[in-house]
Write a protein that holds these residues in place. Structure first.
Motif, PDB file in Angstrom:
ATOM      1  N   GLN A 827       0.970  -1.232  -0.196  1.00 11.01           N
ATOM      2  CA  GLN A 827      -0.371  -0.112  -0.048  1.00 11.01           C
ATOM      3  C   GLN A 827       0.670   0.869   0.095  1.00 11.01           C
ATOM      4  O   GLN A 827       2.009   1.747   0.643  1.00 11.01           O
ATOM      5  CB  GLN A 827      -0.670  -0.180   1.300  1.00 11.01           C
ATOM      6  N   THR A 828       0.372   1.899  -0.612  1.00 17.68           N
ATOM      7  CA  THR A 828       1.238   3.479  -0.681  1.00 17.68           C
ATOM      8  C   THR A 828       0.381   4.375   0.034  1.00 17.68           C
ATOM      9  O   THR A 828      -0.544   4.399   0.753  1.00 17.68           O
ATOM     10  CB  THR A 828       1.095   4.012  -2.287  1.00 17.68           C
ATOM     11  N   HIS A 829       0.845   5.903   0.197  1.00 17.30           N
ATOM     12  CA  HIS A 829       1.109   6.734   1.296  1.00 17.30           C
ATOM     13  C   HIS A 829      -0.157   7.774   0.807  1.00 17.30           C
ATOM     14  O   HIS A 829       0.249   7.742  -0.576  1.00 17.30           O
ATOM     15  CB  HIS A 829       2.567   7.027   1.300  1.00 17.30           C
ATOM     16  N   PRO A 830      -0.474   7.846   1.478  1.00 16.10           N
ATOM     17  CA  PRO A 830      -1.764   9.188   1.390  1.00 16.10           C
ATOM     18  C   PRO A 830      -1.691  10.874   0.322  1.00 16.10           C
ATOM     19  O   PRO A 830      -2.602  10.722  -0.503  1.00 16.10           O
ATOM     20  CB  PRO A 830      -2.438   9.705   2.768  1.00 16.10           C
ATOM     21  N   PHE A 831      -0.489  11.295   0.414  1.00 18.95           N
ATOM     22  CA  PHE A 831      -0.510  12.069   0.435  1.00 18.95           C
ATOM     23  C   PHE A 831       1.608  12.116  -0.298  1.00 18.95           C
ATOM     24  O   PHE A 831       1.734  12.982  -1.578  1.00 18.95           O
ATOM     25  CB  PHE A 831      -0.279  13.184   0.380  1.00 18.95           C
ATOM     26  N   ILE A 832       2.328  11.566   0.039  1.00 18.93           N
ATOM     27  CA  ILE A 832       3.484  11.353   0.107  1.00 18.93           C
ATOM     28  C   ILE A 832       4.218  10.355  -1.303  1.00 18.93           C
ATOM     29  O   ILE A 832       3.504   9.382  -0.319  1.00 18.93           O
ATOM     30  CB  ILE A 832       4.590  10.888   0.900  1.00 18.93           C
ATOM     31  N   PRO A 833       4.354  10.413  -2.414  1.00 15.67           N
ATOM     32  CA  PRO A 833       4.371   9.591  -3.767  1.00 15.67           C
ATOM     33  C   PRO A 833       5.523   8.669  -2.779  1.00 15.67           C
ATOM     34  O   PRO A 833       6.394   8.763  -2.475  1.00 15.67           O
ATOM     35  CB  PRO A 833       4.753  10.506  -4.898  1.00 15.67           C
ATOM     36  N   MET A 834       4.848   7.311  -3.671  1.00 18.17           N
ATOM     37  CA  MET A 834       5.584   6.516  -3.297  1.00 18.17           C
ATOM     38  C   MET A 834       5.954   5.537  -4.213  1.00 18.17           C
ATOM     39  O   MET A 834       5.132   5.024  -5.168  1.00 18.17           O
ATOM     40  CB  MET A 834       5.298   5.339  -1.785  1.00 18.17           C
ATOM     41  N   LEU A 835       6.965   5.034  -5.048  1.00 20.15           N
ATOM     42  CA  LEU A 835       7.492   4.775  -5.915  1.00 20.15           C
ATOM     43  C   LEU A 835       8.430   3.129  -6.008  1.00 20.15           C
ATOM     44  O   LEU A 835       8.550   3.091  -5.136  1.00 20.15           O
ATOM     45  CB  LEU A 835       8.828   5.915  -6.494  1.00 20.15           C
ATOM     46  N   GLN A 836       7.400   2.509  -6.532  1.00 14.38           N
ATOM     47  CA  GLN A 836       8.244   1.006  -6.561  1.00 14.38           C
ATOM     48  C   GLN A 836       9.220   0.379  -7.345  1.00 14.38           C
ATOM     49  O   GLN A 836       8.790   0.470  -8.549  1.00 14.38           O
ATOM     50  CB  GLN A 836       6.606   0.414  -5.852  1.00 14.38           C
TER      51      GLN A 836
END
Length: 901
Positions: A827-836
Motif C-alpha cells: 500500500q502507498t501513502h495518502p499524499f507522499i508519492p511512493m515509487l515501487q
C-alpha cells in the motif's frame, strides 16, 4: 448578589444515599443552592457534569455516586464544595477555561477492591418471560445463524495488507446496487490487524473474522488475502471448520490476490456480481424479536450517561431479554469499580468467577505495557464530568438494569448462541469493542453518548442515544434518540417503550441516522506487543535518538552524479514539491468525516491552483488506547505531518471526546515550539455535527486560499531532495550498491535520506555495509520525528508493519519514498508519492504492472533512471501506479507499550 436556585433545578443526585451531586449546567462560584431545607454555597465554578458535595465528608471517607464509592476524601469536604481529583485538574489545565479551578485535589482515586463472597453467593432467578408474540421484519438465515436486520455483501480482508483492496473493490461496485433493492449495501470490512509476524492477538483475530463472516446481517462474503501473510484465508477457513461455525450456510469465497492490483479488482468484481441476484432474492419476513441480539456500547460518555442514556438501554435490554432476545454488555475496563452492581444478580457462581477473571486478565495485560486499566477515561470524559474509571464504570454498568441477571461472561467475539444478558470481554475502545460484538452475532448496536459520538459499523446498524437535550439539539442530525427527556421528567417506562418500538422499526429496515450519514469504520482489538512484564523496565527507559545526522562512508572512486534540477514551490520557510490542504483527524472517530470533507473540497476545487489537492489522514488512534510512550509517539508523528513541507494549509478535526483533542494537540505544539496559530481547528461535536463542521472546514480552507499570495517557483538540485528508502524482502547486491550511490549523492549535496530501522537495506553489505561500515550507528530519529538537520538518518521502527513504517517516514518530512519491492508491492501513502522498484526480470514478476520502475539492464544506469523518475514525480508529471489505483493506507504504530484501554 449571588444567584440562588432550588437544587432540583440545577443538579441531580443519582441515588438517595449519595454524598455528591452532579451539576446539570455550569454553576458559578458563589451560587447558593437550597437543598433539603438548608442552603449551601459553591466555593468554585462547577462545570456542567462535574460534582459537588451535598453532605459533609470526613477525611478518609468514601465519595459516593449511585451509592458506590468513586474516591476517598483527602481532607474534610463541606456541602457546596467542588469535588475534584488530581487527574482532572491536570486534564483541564490544557483547556482554555475562563474561570478558576480549585488549586489542589480534595479526593484521591482510592476504592476498596471487590471480593466475591462465594460462600454466600446465591444464583439469581431469571425474570419471567413474555409471550413470544412480537415480531420484526428480518432476513431469515439458517437456524444456526439466526435472523438479520440487514442484507449486506461484505468484503473482508484477512489482514491490514488487503484493506485498501477491499475498499477499492467496494467503491467500484456501488453503482450495481441500484438494480438490487433488497441488498442494503456492498461494504468493506478493512481493519488494522495481522500485518506483522506472530501477532499476540491471533486467536482474537481469527475468532473475529470467523464471526464477521457468519453474522446474520451478511448475505454473502468475499474473504481476501495475499496467501503468504501472518493470517491467511486457509487459517480463517480452518478456524471456521474446527470451531463449527456455520460457514456452509453463507455464500462465500476465499480470494487470494495474485498478479496485478487491477486484475485482482476485476476478478473480485466478477465474483460479487455473480452473487447479487441470489442475495437480492432474500426478502424480509415477519420474525420473532427473540432473534434480536443487541450490542450495548457507550462512547464520548459524560456524567449523565449513567443517569439517562445507559439506564434507558438497561430498560430496553431487560425488555428484549424477557422476549427471548439477547443483549451484550462489553468494555471490560469500563466496569472496574462497578463489580458489586454487575454481580448483584448473576446466573451462577461460575459466571461471576469468569467475569472477575476476565477483569483481572485485562488488568494484567495492561500492566505488561506499563499502563493501568484504570487509566481508560479520555480527556473528553473528564471534561464532561467522569473523573476516573470508577465514576465511568458505575455509570456504564447502568446498561444492565438493576433487575437484570447476568447470564453469561464470554471471550471477545465468542458467539451468543442463546437468549439472555451477556458480558463480553473487550477494551473500552468503542470500535474495537463493537467489532467483538458483531463477531459474537449482534445484529443491532445501541450506542449511548454524552458528547455526541458518531460511530457506525458497516453492516450492523447503530442507534445513537444522547444523554441530554442540549447536546441532542446541537447534534440532532447525527443522533437517533434524546434520552435527555428523562432528565426533564418523561418517565423511564414511557421513554423506554417508545424507544423499544423505534428499535423494532430500525431492525425492520428503517435506516438509522448513522446509516443515512453514509460513513462507518471497523477496528478489531489491536495487537498487544508484550506477553509478560519481562522487558518492561528496559522499555520504560529507552534511550532517545539525538536527531543528529549519521556520518556515512564516502566513496572516493565514485564518479560525479547526474546534474538534476527540480522545479519546486518557494515559501518563506523553504522549498517544497507540493502544496496540499491537509485535514488531520485527532482520533479515529473523526477520520471518515475528514475524508468526506476532503473529497468535497477536491470536487469543488477550493483554493486551486495554490492548493493542489486536499488529503485527510484517517487513522485508528487518539481514543481508547494507553498514554505514556504510545501517546508521545502519536503526538510527535502528528506534529510531523502538521508541519510537513508539502502541506500548505492544515486543519485539525477533533471528534470532541477523545484523549488527543484539539487543545491537547495545541498544548503539545506549544511545548515543541510549533506555531499552533497557523492551523485551523474544528470539532464535530462542539461545532454542531457533521453538516455544520463540514461547512466550517470548507470556509476555513477557502478563506486561507483567498489570502494566499501567488506561488513562486524555485529551481533546486539534489540538495532539495528529502527521500525515504524502504525495502521488503531480500535486497539484491546491485540494488543495494546503486541505492548507496544515490544516498551519497543526495546527502553529499545537502539533501535528506531517511531509512527505517527495519529495512533490510541496513543489514545488507551492499548498502548498510558500504555506508555505515564500522560506525555502529543506531537510529538518529524517533519514529515520526521531524528531520531538523539535513543528512543521512535512520528512523526507529517498533514493528515490521509496512504501512506503519511508511506512516512514520512521512512524519519525518520526506517528500518521496522509494520502495524496493521484494515479495510484492505494498500500500502507498495518502499524499507522499511512493515509487515501487524491483530488480527481477519482468517475466518473473506477476505484479510487474504495478511497479513504477523495473531496474533491469546495466546497474550503473539505475541511479540516473531513479532520479529521472523522481524528478517527474516530484514535479507532479508522474503519479505512482498503485496510488492511481487506490491502493493507499495509513496507520500509526503504538510502539512497544501501546495497548487498548
Amino acid at each position: 448578589m449571588n444567584a440562588m436556585y432550588a437544587f432540583d433545578d440545577v443538579a441531580r443526585l443519582p441515588l438517595p444515599g449519595d454524598n455528591c451531586a452532579i451539576a446539570i449546567r455550569r454553576l458559578d462560584a458563589g451560587t447558593v443552592l437550597e437543598y433539603e431545607g438548608e442552603t449551601m454555597t459553591l466555593d468554585y465554578t462547577v462545570m456542567e457534569g462535574h460534582r459537588f458535595a451535598v453532605k459533609p465528608i470526613a477525611p478518609g471517607e468514601a465519595l459516593l455516586s449511585w451509592e458506590l464509592p468513586f474516591g476517598e476524601a483527602l481532607e474534610a469536604i463541606r456541602p457546596g464544595q467542588y469535588v475534584i481529583n488530581e487527574t482532572v485538574l491536570e486534564a483541564l489545565s490544557v483547556r482554555q477555561l475562563t474561570f478558576a479551578l480549585p488549586p489542589a485535589a480534595n479526593f484521591a482515586d482510592r476504592v476498596p477492591p471487590y471480593v466475591l463472597d462465594e460462600a454466600g453467593f446465591r444464583p439469581a432467578p431469571a425474570a419471567p418471560a413474555y409471550p413470544d408474540t412480537r415480531t420484526f421484519m428480518g432476513y431469515r438465515r439458517s437456524k444456526s445463524r439466526g435472523v438479520g436486520t440487514r442484507n449486506h455483501v461484505v468484503l473482508l480482508g484477512t489482514t491490514s495488507r488487503t484493506g485498501s483492496f477491499v475498499k477499492q473493490l467496494a467503491a467500484r461496485l456501488q453503482a450495481d446496487l441500484k438494480a438490487y433493492p433488497h441488498i442494503d449495501g456492498i461494504v468493506p470490512a478493512a481493519h488494522t490487524e495481522g500485518g506483522t509476524e506472530n501477532p499476540n492477538n491471533l486467536d482474537v483475530l481469527l475468532r473475529t473474522l470467523a464471526g464477521f463472516m457468519v453474522n446474520p446481517n451478511v448475505g454473502a462474503v468475499l474473504v481476501v488475502d495475499y496467501e503468504r501473510e501472518p493470517v491467511t484465508n486457509a487459517m480463517v477457513e480452518q478456524y471456521l471448520r474446527e470451531h463449527h461455525y456455520p460457514i456452509g450456510d453463507v455464500p462465500h469465497r476465499f480470494l487470494s490476490l495474485r498478479g496485478g492490483f487491477e486484475a485482482n479488482l476485476a476478478a473480485g468484481e466478477a465474483i460479487v456480481r455473480g452473487w447479487l441476484p441470489a442475495v437480492n432474492s432474500t426478502e424480509r419476513t415477519p420474525e420473532s424479536i427473540r432473534h434480536l441480539k443487541i450490542g450495548l456500547q457507550c462512547g464520548g460518555s459524560d456524567a449523565f450517561s449513567g443517569i439517562s442514556a445507559n439506564p434507558l438501554l438497561g430498560w430496553i435490554s431487560e425488555e428484549l431479554v424477557r422476549h427471548g432476545g439477547a443483549a451484550s454488555l462489553a468494555e471490560t475496563d469500563e466496569l472496574i469499580g462497578a463489580e458489586p452492581y454487575v454481580l448483584a444478580k448473576a446466573s451462577s457462581v461460575e459466571t461471576a468467577r469468569k467475569f472477575l477473571a476476565l477483569v483481572d486478565r485485562f488488568k494484567e495485560r495492561a500492566s505488561w505495557h506499563g499502563a493501568s486499566a484504570e487509566g481508560n477515561p479520555s480527556g473528553g470524559n473528564m471534561y464532561r464530568g467522569l473523573y476516573n474509571i470508577y465514576l465511568k464504570s458505575i455509570g456504564a454498568a447502568r446498561k444492565k438494569d438493576p433487575v437484570t441477571r447476568l447470564d453469561y461472561a464470554t471471550e471477545y467475539g465468542e458467539r451468543m448462541t442463546e437468549g439472555g444478558f451477556y458480558f463480553m470481554d473487550s477494551p473500552g475502545n468503542d470500535l474495537e469493542s463493537i467489532a467483538g460484538q458483531v463477531a459474537a452475532g449482534c445484529n443491532l448496536i445501541f450506542f449511548t453518548t454524552g458528547n455526541g459520538s458518531i460511530t457506525n459499523f458497516p453492516y450492523v446498524p447503530t442507534v445513537k442515544v444522547v444523554t441530554t437535550t442540549t447536546r441532542y439539539q446541537l447534534l440532532a442530525d447525527d443522533m437517533d434518540v434524546n434520552a435527555g427527556r428523562y432528565l426533564e421528567g418523561t418517565p423511564m417506562e414511557e421513554l423506554g417503550q417508545e424507544v423499544f418500538e423505534h428499535t423494532i422499526r430500525i431492525a425492520s429496515g428503517q435506516r438509522s441516522v448513522g446509516e443515512q450519514a453514509g460513513h462507518a469504520q471497523v477496528q478489531i482489538w489491536r495487537n498487544w506487543q508484550q506477553k509478560d512484564a519481562s522487558r518492561l523496565e528496559a522499555l520504560l527507559r529507552p534511550s532517545a535518538p539525538a536527531g543528529e545526522p549519521i556520518a556515512i562512508q564516502a566513496d572516493a572512486a565514485a564518479p560525479a552524479g547526474p546534474n538534476v534540477a527540480f522545479t519546486f514551490i518557494r515559501r518563506p520557510e523553504g522549498t517544497a514539491s507540493d502544496a496540499i490542504g491537509l485535514i488531520v483527524p485527532t482520533s479515529l472517530c473523526a477520520g471518515q468525516v475528514a475524508q468526506m470533507i476532503a473529497q468535497r473540497l477536491n470536487e469543488a476545487g477550493v483554493g486551486r491552483p495554490g492548493v493542489t489537492r486536499y488529503v485527510a489522514l484517517a487513522h485508528t488512534e487518539g481514543c481508547g488506547n494507553s498514554g505514556g510512550q504510545a501517546e508521545e509517539l502519536y503526538a510527535r508523528t502528528m506534529i510531523g505531518y502538521m508541519t510537513h513541507p508539502m502541506v500548505r494549509h492544515c486543519l485539525l478535526l477533533e471528534h470532541g471526546c477523545e484523549k488527543t483533542h484539539n487543545d491537547f494537540m495545541r498544548h503539545r505544539m506549544e511545548e515543541t515550539g510549533v506555531d499552533a496559530s497557523r492551523l485551523g481547528y474544528a470539532s464535530i461535536q462542539l461545532d454542531g455535527g457533521i453538516a455544520s463542521v463540514t461547512r466550517k472546514v470548507e470556509t476555513w480552507f477557502a478563506d486561507r486560499a483567498a489570502a494566499d499570495a501567488p506561488a513562486a517557483k524555485a529551481t533546486v538540485g539534489l540538495e532539495g531532495m528529502r527521500i525515504g528508502l524502504m525495502s521488503d524482502g531480500p535486497v539484491a547486491e546491485e540494488a543495494g550498491e546503486q541505492l548507496a550511490k544515490l544516498t551519497r549523492l543526495i546527502v553529499g549535496a545537502g539533501g535528506v535520506v531517511v531509512v527505517p530501522q527495519n529495512s533490510g537495506l541496513l543489514d545488507s553489505e551492499a548498502y548498510g555495509g558500504r555506508l555505515l561500515a564500522g560506525t555502529g550507528a543506531g537510529p538518529s530519529l524517533a519514529y515520526g520525528e521531524r528531520v531538523r538537520r539535513n543528512g543521512f538518518h535512520v528512523m526507529e521502527t517498533p514493528t515490521e508493519h509496512w504501512v506503519e513504517t511508511a506512516t512514520g517516514l512521512g512524519g519525518t518530512g520526506v517528500e518521496l519514498i522509494l520502495a524496493l519491492a521484494g515479495r510484492r508491492p505494498m500500500q502507498t501513502h495518502p499524499f507522499i508519492p511512493m515509487l515501487q522498484l524491483a530488480t527481477e526480470s519482468a517475466d518473473s514478476l506477476p505484479y510487474a504492472q504495478d511497479l513504477d520502475l523495473l531496474l533491469d539492464g546495466n546497474p550503473e544506469a539505475w541511479t540516473a533512471r531513479i532520479l529521472e523518475l523522481s524528478k517527474r514525480t516530484l514535479e507532479r508529471e508522474f503519479t505512482p501506479r498503485l496510488y492511481r489505483q487506490g491502493n493507499v493506507d495509513f496507520q500509526f504504530t503504538r510502539g512497544f507499550l501501546g495497548v487498548s484501554l
